[in-house]
Every structure is written in C-alpha cells, then in structure tokens.
Design a protein around this motif. Sequence first.
Motif, PDB file in Angstrom:
ATOM      1  N   TYR A 529      31.836  58.563  57.355  1.00  0.00           N
ATOM      2  CA  TYR A 529      32.237  59.111  56.056  1.00  0.00           C
ATOM      3  C   TYR A 529      33.152  60.316  56.273  1.00  0.00           C
ATOM      4  O   TYR A 529      32.781  61.258  56.974  1.00  0.00           O
ATOM      5  CB  TYR A 529      31.013  59.531  55.230  1.00  0.00           C
ATOM      6  CG  TYR A 529      31.225  59.329  53.758  1.00  0.00           C
ATOM      7  CD1 TYR A 529      30.766  58.187  53.120  1.00  0.00           C
ATOM      8  CD2 TYR A 529      31.938  60.258  53.002  1.00  0.00           C
ATOM      9  CE1 TYR A 529      30.975  57.979  51.763  1.00  0.00           C
ATOM     10  CE2 TYR A 529      32.161  60.061  51.653  1.00  0.00           C
ATOM     11  CZ  TYR A 529      31.681  58.917  51.035  1.00  0.00           C
ATOM     12  OH  TYR A 529      31.908  58.712  49.706  1.00  0.00           O
ATOM     13  N   PRO A 530      34.350  60.320  55.682  1.00  0.00           N
ATOM     14  CA  PRO A 530      35.280  61.440  55.867  1.00  0.00           C
ATOM     15  C   PRO A 530      34.656  62.770  55.446  1.00  0.00           C
ATOM     16  O   PRO A 530      33.897  62.832  54.474  1.00  0.00           O
ATOM     17  CB  PRO A 530      36.469  61.078  54.962  1.00  0.00           C
ATOM     18  CG  PRO A 530      36.377  59.599  54.779  1.00  0.00           C
ATOM     19  CD  PRO A 530      34.923  59.269  54.820  1.00  0.00           C
ATOM     20  N   SER A 531      34.960  63.803  56.182  1.00  0.00           N
ATOM     21  CA  SER A 531      34.510  65.181  55.909  1.00  0.00           C
ATOM     22  C   SER A 531      33.051  65.432  56.268  1.00  0.00           C
ATOM     23  O   SER A 531      32.556  66.535  56.064  1.00  0.00           O
ATOM     24  CB  SER A 531      34.747  65.582  54.435  1.00  0.00           C
ATOM     25  OG  SER A 531      36.104  65.438  54.089  1.00  0.00           O
ATOM     26  N   LEU A 532      32.351  64.413  56.772  1.00  0.00           N
ATOM     27  CA  LEU A 532      30.936  64.582  57.100  1.00  0.00           C
ATOM     28  C   LEU A 532      30.676  64.190  58.552  1.00  0.00           C
ATOM     29  O   LEU A 532      31.253  63.217  59.048  1.00  0.00           O
ATOM     30  CB  LEU A 532      30.065  63.728  56.175  1.00  0.00           C
ATOM     31  CG  LEU A 532      30.159  64.024  54.681  1.00  0.00           C
ATOM     32  CD1 LEU A 532      29.287  63.043  53.895  1.00  0.00           C
ATOM     33  CD2 LEU A 532      29.758  65.454  54.378  1.00  0.00           C
ATOM     34  N   GLN A 533      29.814  64.928  59.196  1.00  0.00           N
ATOM     35  CA  GLN A 533      29.444  64.630  60.565  1.00  0.00           C
ATOM     36  C   GLN A 533      28.183  63.770  60.595  1.00  0.00           C
ATOM     37  O   GLN A 533      27.168  64.115  59.990  1.00  0.00           O
ATOM     38  CB  GLN A 533      29.191  65.933  61.340  1.00  0.00           C
ATOM     39  CG  GLN A 533      30.440  66.780  61.572  1.00  0.00           C
ATOM     40  CD  GLN A 533      31.424  66.113  62.516  1.00  0.00           C
ATOM     41  OE1 GLN A 533      31.031  65.423  63.447  1.00  0.00           O
ATOM     42  NE2 GLN A 533      32.718  66.315  62.256  1.00  0.00           N
ATOM     43  N   LEU A 587      38.422  65.508  50.239  1.00  0.00           N
ATOM     44  CA  LEU A 587      37.058  65.793  49.789  1.00  0.00           C
ATOM     45  C   LEU A 587      36.506  66.992  50.542  1.00  0.00           C
ATOM     46  O   LEU A 587      36.649  67.078  51.767  1.00  0.00           O
ATOM     47  CB  LEU A 587      36.136  64.594  50.054  1.00  0.00           C
ATOM     48  CG  LEU A 587      36.385  63.293  49.278  1.00  0.00           C
ATOM     49  CD1 LEU A 587      35.460  62.202  49.803  1.00  0.00           C
ATOM     50  CD2 LEU A 587      36.169  63.509  47.796  1.00  0.00           C
ATOM     51  N   SER A 588      35.862  67.894  49.834  1.00  0.00           N
ATOM     52  CA  SER A 588      35.092  68.937  50.492  1.00  0.00           C
ATOM     53  C   SER A 588      33.812  68.308  51.038  1.00  0.00           C
ATOM     54  O   SER A 588      33.423  67.203  50.634  1.00  0.00           O
ATOM     55  CB  SER A 588      34.741  70.054  49.514  1.00  0.00           C
ATOM     56  OG  SER A 588      33.810  69.585  48.544  1.00  0.00           O
ATOM     57  N   ALA A 591      31.449  67.662  48.111  1.00  0.00           N
ATOM     58  CA  ALA A 591      31.816  66.505  47.295  1.00  0.00           C
ATOM     59  C   ALA A 591      31.579  65.212  48.059  1.00  0.00           C
ATOM     60  O   ALA A 591      31.114  64.213  47.490  1.00  0.00           O
ATOM     61  CB  ALA A 591      33.274  66.607  46.866  1.00  0.00           C
ATOM     62  N   ALA A 592      31.887  65.219  49.343  1.00  0.00           N
ATOM     63  CA  ALA A 592      31.674  64.019  50.152  1.00  0.00           C
ATOM     64  C   ALA A 592      30.187  63.686  50.236  1.00  0.00           C
ATOM     65  O   ALA A 592      29.793  62.515  50.167  1.00  0.00           O
ATOM     66  CB  ALA A 592      32.258  64.225  51.549  1.00  0.00           C
ATOM     67  N   THR A 593      29.348  64.705  50.379  1.00  0.00           N
ATOM     68  CA  THR A 593      27.904  64.485  50.448  1.00  0.00           C
ATOM     69  C   THR A 593      27.385  63.837  49.168  1.00  0.00           C
ATOM     70  O   THR A 593      26.593  62.885  49.203  1.00  0.00           O
ATOM     71  CB  THR A 593      27.171  65.819  50.686  1.00  0.00           C
ATOM     72  OG1 THR A 593      27.591  66.364  51.941  1.00  0.00           O
ATOM     73  CG2 THR A 593      25.666  65.628  50.701  1.00  0.00           C
TER      74      THR A 593
END
Length: 642
Positions: A529-533, A587-588, A591-593
């Motif tokens: 998922y972009p922006s998330l580890q 996405l921040s 927001a991604a979460t």
Amino acid sequence: MAAPAGAQGKPPVACADFYGNANATWLQTHPLAAGQGSVSAMGELGGRARQQQIDLLQAAMQSPQGNVQKLLGDFWASGLDEAAVERDGSKPIAPLLDRINAIRRSKDIAPAIAALHQVGIPVVFNFGADVDLSDLDRHIGYFSQGGTGLVDPAWYSRDDEDTRTVRTQYGKYVEQILALTGTPANKLEAEAQQVIDLETRIARASRPLQDLRNPRNNYAPVTVDGLDRQYRNLKLNEFLQVQGVSDDTVSIANPALFAELDKLVDSLKPAQWKTYLQWRVGDAMAPYLTKSFRDASFDFRGRVLEGRSAPAPREQQVLDAINLAAGPMLGREYAARYLGADNRARAEGIVTQVKATMRSALERNPRFGDQAKAVALAKLDNLKVAIGTPSRELDYNVQPMGRGSFGGNMLIASTWRHASEMSRIGTADNRRWGMLPQTPALAYDIAQNRLVITAAMLQPPAFDLGKDDAWLYGSFGALVGHELSHAVDNRGRLVDDKLEVRDWWTAHETNGWQALANRVAAQYSTLPYPSLQGVKVNGQQTVDKNIADLTGMELAWATFSAAQPNANRQTKESFFQGWASLWAQQLSAEAATEQASTSVHAPGQWRTNGPLANLDAFGATYGCRVGAVMRNTPDNRITVLP
C-alpha cells in the motif's frame, strides 16, 4: 505483479511502474500541503466542477437569465451576505418554533411532525421516495428510522469510554442549540436530558446500521388504508396527505419502531416533545443561521464527529447548502452552461462502441451458461444511457427568494425539493438520478439498468476532447466498461433483464465468479500500500472493483483496437496514458491508513498498474519482458473476458 522498482528521484521506467512513469510530472507538481490528507486527479475534477458552479452562481447573482437563475442568484447572494445573516438572527425558524410552541396536547404532536417534514426537516422518523422492489419501474414512500441527532443507534447504548465522551459532548451541544432557540439557562440541562431521553428511546427501537445495508431489509410494503388504526397517535394517513402523497402503498420495514413511536406520542408529556422538536429544528438549520449557530454545529459535528479542524470557506458552505436544497435547479443551469453538444455526442459514441464490444465478449464467455447468457445479453440490449441531466423537467414555480434571508431561502428551497421528491411516489419516474448533474459521476444504476453520466463528468481527466481518440478510449472508455460490467457481475446478478429482483445466476456462474474473484484477490493482496510500511492492499475488500477495473480495461482495449486496428506504437501508448491519468494521487500516511481499512477501491498506483500488468498488449506495446512488474507471466495473468 510485484512492487515497483524505480530509481529514487527519477521517474520509474514504464515496465517497472507505469503509474509513476506516466504521472511523473503530475506527482512532482502536486505535493501534499501541510495537514492535507490527499490530492488526486479525480479530486481535481471535483474541484473544477465546484468552481464552475460558483462561477455560474456569481453570474446568476449579477445578471440572471431567466427565473431559475434569478432564484439561484438570490439564494447565493443571501448566503454570501454574512452581515445580513447575522441581522436575521433566528428569525427564519421563528414560525417553526411558534408552530411547535402551539402544541398543547398529545393530539397536536403528529401534525407538527408532518409540518416539519413538509419543509424538509425530518423529525422522529424518515420518509422518502425510492424504487418499489416489487416493481422497479415505480416508486413508493418509505417510512424508515431516523429522528436522532446521532445517526448510529449504537451511540446511545454503547458504554465504552470514547462513546461516553461523545455523548457528554453531544449533551453540551444540545444545550447550546436549545439556548439559541429560546430555552432559559436554568432549564437547559434538564431539557437537554429530555431530548437525549427521547432519542435514546427511538434508538433502542431502531435497527443496527449494518442491518440496513441490504435494501431488502428496508422493504416491507403495506397498504395505506388502516395505518391510522394501527398507529392512532402518529396519524400516518394525515401525514401522507400533508406531504402530497396519495399512493395506496408504503413501506414500513420496522413496524415495531413505529409502534413504539406511536406509544411515545401518547405516553410522553407534550412539553418533552416540544423540547425535542425545538432541538431538531435548531440542529437542522444551524449551518444556515448566525455564526453562533454555525459554530456550535461545527464544534460538535465537524470537530468531534468528523475530525475536521476548521469549517469550509463561506463560499463552499453556501454552495453545499444550495446543492442540498436546490441541487436540481443548479444542475439544470450547470448542464446548459458547461455541457457541450460535441462532448455529449462523442461520449454517446464511445458508450455505443463499448457496449458492442461487451456484447461480443458475453456471447463467447464460457463463465456464462446459456440461460444466464440470455439474461446478460438482454440486460445489455435493454440498457438505457443517460448523459448530462435527467430528462425529467421539474416545476420551478417556486416562491420568490429575495436576498434578505439565507435561512428563509433555505426553507423555501428545501420545501420545494421535498415536494419534488414526494411527487415521485406512485409514479414510474425512472428519469430521476441518484446524483446531481453538477457532481462528477459515471455509474451503473442497477434498479433501472441504466448507465448515468453526469454533465460534470465529461471533462478532464475522465473525458478530454483535447486528447486523441486513443486517450479517450483509455480513460473514458475504460470507465464505461468498468460500470457496464456491474450489469452482469456479482451485484448485477440480483436484478434480471425485466427489472425483476431475483438471482439469475446458476451454480455454474457462481462458481466461475468465485474462482475469478479468488485469483484477483490473491494477486492484489501481494501489493504494497503506497505511503505505508508493511501494509498490503486488502484483496478481498477491493475484489469487486478490481474485477471491474480489469474488465473495463479489457473492453476499452478491444474497442480501441477495433476502431484503430493499424494504430502505431505512439497511439497505443496514448491509450494507456489516458488510463493512468485517471488515478494520479498523493496520500498522507493517515489518509492511506484509513483508505486501506475502508475503501473498496485499490489505491491509484494499483488501479493503474493492476489491470495493465494483466493485459499482455500493454507489455507488448512498451517492450516489457515477460515476468517484469508490468507484464505478468502467463500463469499469473488474469483475463476476465475471453
């Protein structure tokens, strides 16, 4: 598919991450501002449509052309004049409060409830027009649960710390509104508690929200004759007459709730009902009155419930109010100003071509047996296409608004819109849409077997006549294919070609769909998922939309290839760039979460790359080796259409 591998600071190559490659300039020029959760190309389309509406309203305010523009221009001017709003105070709701204060006995409560519904303020319960699930070509009135300031009934019964905190804040908000609508300070706490007590009783008799998601759970037709005998205190027959409804059938899916409401009208003191109705009027109208009302409303509904840090700019607040109360008026003028004949004609042409492609694909699709295939083909042949605005012409003989009272204009407009909605009941008014023409939307309407394309949708990036035909097929054509696929998918199976609600799939189609869904879900579940580890796309949560994206891309590519069989590489690349341009987004982490846990859509990166990595023509066009990120191997390649 695997995660993209591009050099830091440089646009990734097309075969590693086509999304990042095609949208490199956009991504570079659209960084997230401090505190901003997301920005997207489709969001920009919505922003452009909002600005177009503001421009239209400004012109209508300065030099209106016709009666509808005069109404809109006065409505807009009254909302922008904040000094006039402050001078107006609570005068707009004074007649409503007087009506409530006139209640003396229990028999006065039901007429007051009906009068408030008539001006667009639903109290105690909700009542609206919707399709008759036994005859999708007509509408009936639905009596349903509502009437509480906290929409979810669970807020009134849960006992965790967060819920208790919200209820405490809610009680303070009720006190604020009661104070602003005339309750003396020494009675605020007690009367606010009366409101919450009544709402809690309503909530206890209401169903959990998750039980209402299935339309069938909201549908229970009953004859109007006899309602007054069953609910003597609510006087539902008289209620319907006040709303202008003369149909002989309505839906009451939760008769136990209405039995409890009927009992409460008789058992609770009229004074408690007066306090409750006073609060509901103040709460409903607070966003359209003075700053003290607006601040109270925003502090609870905006900050506490929605987590917003600041209210929208005044222009946006007024625009939202106009769309809520007079949206069809604005839509009529919006389409006349912004929907060109060339756009409409080209859109119709592409829809016709994609439909023809889909029909051929269905005819040879082994996932459908003969019986289901016949229904699917009939649905496609019977499909209605609505572009721009609904064909229904409303009655715009509305009481003049003037520029002196924004709150008063809000009530005038909401009374008009409520009457317009009520006029649908008992009719075959399938021309109404579930969205406004000025709102960008392209959607399949399952109840009417209809593709709806709003006027606002026919502009970039979804529809751009400044681009070549290949780009249009790759963007708009793929969106059309996505939506048409819903006519025959796991949702479309519930309504047949005759608009009868039934499951027309057999075990053959069900098994075929499930096998496809399992493969798609498994493939997307491997994607980061972009922006998330360490977070992957939820393949099960997004599977239906992912299948629709795959189908839309396949249909669009086949349509484009048939239209331009000798297209060169540059033209083919334009097709794929059109698709990628739709899904550019930033996405921040916050927001991604949220989207990762709730959205039924994959993030933009994978809405772009997912279908293309499965379409071998993409890899062939860009010269990607088989097994590259953007060209799946044959054993991992998913094809929806034969």
